[in-house]
Scaffold this active site. Structure first.
Site, PDB file in Angstrom:
ATOM      1  N   SER A  72       0.856  -1.199   0.000  1.00  0.00           N
ATOM      2  CA  SER A  72       0.000   0.000   0.000  1.00  0.00           C
ATOM      3  C   SER A  72       0.885   1.241   0.000  1.00  0.00           C
ATOM      4  O   SER A  72       2.061   1.159   0.391  1.00  0.00           O
ATOM      5  CB  SER A  72      -0.874  -0.002   1.260  1.00  0.00           C
ATOM      6  OG  SER A  72      -1.556   1.221   1.407  1.00  0.00           O
ATOM      7  N   TYR A 117      -2.619  -0.382  10.615  1.00  0.00           N
ATOM      8  CA  TYR A 117      -2.517  -0.728   9.180  1.00  0.00           C
ATOM      9  C   TYR A 117      -1.189  -0.232   8.604  1.00  0.00           C
ATOM     10  O   TYR A 117      -0.485  -0.974   7.910  1.00  0.00           O
ATOM     11  CB  TYR A 117      -3.703  -0.109   8.436  1.00  0.00           C
ATOM     12  CG  TYR A 117      -3.808  -0.455   6.963  1.00  0.00           C
ATOM     13  CD1 TYR A 117      -4.169  -1.734   6.546  1.00  0.00           C
ATOM     14  CD2 TYR A 117      -3.558   0.507   5.980  1.00  0.00           C
ATOM     15  CE1 TYR A 117      -4.286  -2.044   5.191  1.00  0.00           C
ATOM     16  CE2 TYR A 117      -3.673   0.213   4.629  1.00  0.00           C
ATOM     17  CZ  TYR A 117      -4.039  -1.075   4.239  1.00  0.00           C
ATOM     18  OH  TYR A 117      -4.151  -1.377   2.899  1.00  0.00           O
TER      19      TYR A 117
HETATM   20  N1  LIG Z   1      -8.705  -0.893  -1.639  1.00  0.00           N
HETATM   21  C1  LIG Z   1      -7.692  -0.056  -1.475  1.00  0.00           C
HETATM   22  O1  LIG Z   1      -7.864   1.175  -1.554  1.00  0.00           O
HETATM   23  C2  LIG Z   1      -6.305  -0.586  -1.195  1.00  0.00           C
HETATM   24  C3  LIG Z   1      -5.244   0.308  -1.214  1.00  0.00           C
HETATM   25  C4  LIG Z   1      -3.956  -0.140  -0.964  1.00  0.00           C
HETATM   26  C5  LIG Z   1      -3.731  -1.469  -0.688  1.00  0.00           C
HETATM   27  N2  LIG Z   1      -4.783  -2.329  -0.652  1.00  0.00           N
HETATM   28  C6  LIG Z   1      -4.489  -3.728  -0.325  1.00  0.00           C
HETATM   29  O2  LIG Z   1      -4.910  -4.550  -1.397  1.00  0.00           O
HETATM   30  C7  LIG Z   1      -5.275  -5.833  -0.902  1.00  0.00           C
HETATM   31  C8  LIG Z   1      -6.655  -6.199  -1.435  1.00  0.00           C
HETATM   32  O3  LIG Z   1      -7.547  -5.190  -1.067  1.00  0.00           O
HETATM   33  P1  LIG Z   1      -9.003  -5.012  -1.699  1.00  0.00           P
HETATM   34  O4  LIG Z   1      -9.272  -3.566  -1.747  1.00  0.00           O
HETATM   35  O5  LIG Z   1      -9.147  -5.859  -2.909  1.00  0.00           O
HETATM   36  O6  LIG Z   1      -9.860  -5.615  -0.451  1.00  0.00           O
HETATM   37  P2  LIG Z   1     -11.262  -6.369  -0.420  1.00  0.00           P
HETATM   38  O7  LIG Z   1     -12.107  -5.920  -1.521  1.00  0.00           O
HETATM   39  O8  LIG Z   1     -11.747  -6.226   0.981  1.00  0.00           O
HETATM   40  O9  LIG Z   1     -10.798  -7.888  -0.641  1.00  0.00           O
HETATM   41  C9  LIG Z   1      -9.966  -8.503   0.333  1.00  0.00           C
HETATM   42  C10 LIG Z   1      -9.666  -9.924  -0.065  1.00  0.00           C
HETATM   43  O10 LIG Z   1      -8.892 -10.532   0.970  1.00  0.00           O
HETATM   44  C11 LIG Z   1      -9.570 -11.701   1.452  1.00  0.00           C
HETATM   45  N3  LIG Z   1      -9.326 -11.849   2.875  1.00  0.00           N
HETATM   46  C12 LIG Z   1      -9.505 -10.939   3.856  1.00  0.00           C
HETATM   47  N4  LIG Z   1      -9.209 -11.467   5.061  1.00  0.00           N
HETATM   48  C13 LIG Z   1      -8.840 -12.768   4.809  1.00  0.00           C
HETATM   49  C14 LIG Z   1      -8.429 -13.842   5.635  1.00  0.00           C
HETATM   50  N5  LIG Z   1      -8.344 -13.732   6.966  1.00  0.00           N
HETATM   51  N6  LIG Z   1      -8.124 -15.010   5.043  1.00  0.00           N
HETATM   52  C15 LIG Z   1      -8.198 -15.159   3.717  1.00  0.00           C
HETATM   53  N7  LIG Z   1      -8.586 -14.172   2.877  1.00  0.00           N
HETATM   54  C16 LIG Z   1      -8.902 -12.996   3.429  1.00  0.00           C
HETATM   55  C17 LIG Z   1     -11.051 -11.443   1.130  1.00  0.00           C
HETATM   56  O11 LIG Z   1     -11.787 -12.635   0.965  1.00  0.00           O
HETATM   57  P3  LIG Z   1     -12.714 -13.314   2.078  1.00  0.00           P
HETATM   58  O12 LIG Z   1     -13.401 -12.213   2.832  1.00  0.00           O
HETATM   59  O13 LIG Z   1     -13.630 -14.175   1.280  1.00  0.00           O
HETATM   60  O14 LIG Z   1     -11.780 -14.114   2.923  1.00  0.00           O
HETATM   61  C18 LIG Z   1     -10.921 -10.755  -0.227  1.00  0.00           C
HETATM   62  O15 LIG Z   1     -10.730 -11.700  -1.253  1.00  0.00           O
HETATM   63  C19 LIG Z   1      -5.198  -5.726   0.620  1.00  0.00           C
HETATM   64  O16 LIG Z   1      -3.969  -6.257   1.070  1.00  0.00           O
HETATM   65  C20 LIG Z   1      -5.241  -4.244   0.878  1.00  0.00           C
HETATM   66  O17 LIG Z   1      -4.618  -3.875   2.089  1.00  0.00           O
HETATM   67  C21 LIG Z   1      -6.067  -1.926  -0.917  1.00  0.00           C
END
Ligand SMILES: NC(=O)c1ccc[n+]([C@@H]2O[C@H](COP(=O)([O-])OP(=O)(O)OC[C@H]3O[C@@H](n4cnc5c(N)ncnc54)[C@H](OP(=O)(O)O)[C@@H]3O)[C@@H](O)[C@H]2O)c1
Length: 257
Positions: free
Chosen positions: A141, A154
């Site tokens: 991130s 975070y």
């Molecule tokens: N969205 C943003 O603005 C942003 C910005 C910077 C970085 N990121 C990073 O990008 C990554 C993905 O984010 P996203 O925005 O796509 O989030 P999201 O839409 O909430 O998706 C998160 C994914 O992680 C899985 N997950 C969460 N907790 C888990 C656990 N305990 N075990 C296994 N799987 C788990 C969820 O699936 P289940 O709930 O089905 O387990 C889902 O597939 C994260 O690492 C996040 O920190 C996101």
């Protein structure tokens, strides 16, 4: 020996059930690679896998289970004989002021965003070393690079995971394995929608105003798309090996590093 220029890399994507992970599955699947998908919600994984033409493997698991990383790597190796690309994308973001960041919140964010990726890297390393080839990519991130209010746990976890990427890259550089990170700003995913909902609930501001603030955090004036993050992950997955220990910021130009 597997090659990054070959048609069918064996890939494991964590957090594959929605958002950025689902976009990575779509991108690498469209390139003809074999994709193993993991997250907790099996039905969502099945739906994401169904949109891929090539071979997929659906492996539901909780990524914070200490035994899960080894079990998942073993399952991919049992199915396809090895693993070439590991995309560590599963993560959670919860905000709270420092004085309300209790032990449980602190530990849970370190567990999913830092400790779990470390366990996957540890489990994949012997297999990739034996192959003489591997591409490990962590979805980190901009919070790996800069601090921001109300997200101390975070930010700490995401800074930590970038440290782990750099250490692993340095240690494994002679083995054919590279370890890199991508560092998105605000991405248009369910996670960001949940952040918008939480801010609206806490502040009583309108959804438009809150979303507008998150959009303007990127100098390009919009959220990053999940596809844009997937493109960067694909670039690293297909790289011939010169890029190692790096972190590609995808935030429209806010953090210049
Ligand atoms: N969205 C943003 O603005 C942003 C910005 C910077 C970085 N990121 C990073 O990008 C990554 C993905 O984010 P996203 O925005 O796509 O989030 P999201 O839409 O909430 O998706 C998160 C994914 O992680 C899985 N997950 C969460 N907790 C888990 C656990 N305990 N075990 C296994 N799987 C788990 C969820 O699936 P289940 O709930 O089905 O387990 C889902 O597939 C994260 O690492 C996040 O920190 C996101």
């Amino acid at each position: 020996m597997p090659s990054s220029s070959g048609p069918s890399l064996r890939v494991l994507v964590t957090g594959a059930s929605r958002g950025i992970g689902a976009a990575i599955v779509a991108e690498l699947g469209a390139q003809g690679h074999r994709i193993a998908l993991t997250a907790r919600t099996e039905a969502d994984l099945v739906a994401v896998a169904a949109a891929v033409d090539g071979p997929t493997l659906v492996l539901p698991a909780d990524a914070i289970d200490p035994a899960a990383p080894q079990r998942l790597i073993d399952a991919v190796v049992a199915e396809w004989g090895g693993i070439d690309v590991l995309v560590l994308n599963a993560g959670e973001a919860v905000s709270a002021p420092i004085e309300r960041t209790d032990e449980e919140l602190w530990n849970s964010l370190l567990e999913i965003n830092l400790t779990s990726p470390f366990r996957f890297v540890r489990a994949a390393t012997p297999v990739m070393k034996a192959q003489g080839f591997g591409r490990m990519i962590v979805v980190a991130s901009v919070a790996s690079k800069i601090g921001a209010p109300y997200i101390s746990a975070y930010v700490s976890a995401k800074h930590g995971v970038l440290g782990m990427v750099r250490a692993a890259a340095a240690e494994l550089a002679t083995t054919g394995i590279t370890v890199n990170a991508v560092c998105p700003g605000y991405v248009d995913t369910p996670m960001t929608q949940r952040s918008v909902d939480a801010i609206v609930a806490k502040t009583g501001r309108s959804r438009e105003l809150v979303l507008g603030n998150l959009q303007s955090a990127q100098p390009i004036g919009r959220l990053i798309t999940a596809g844009e993050v997937a493109t960067a992950v694909s670039f690293l997955a297909n790289d011939s090996g010169g890029i190692n220990g790096q972190s590609i910021v995808i935030d429209g130009g806010a953090v210049q590093s």
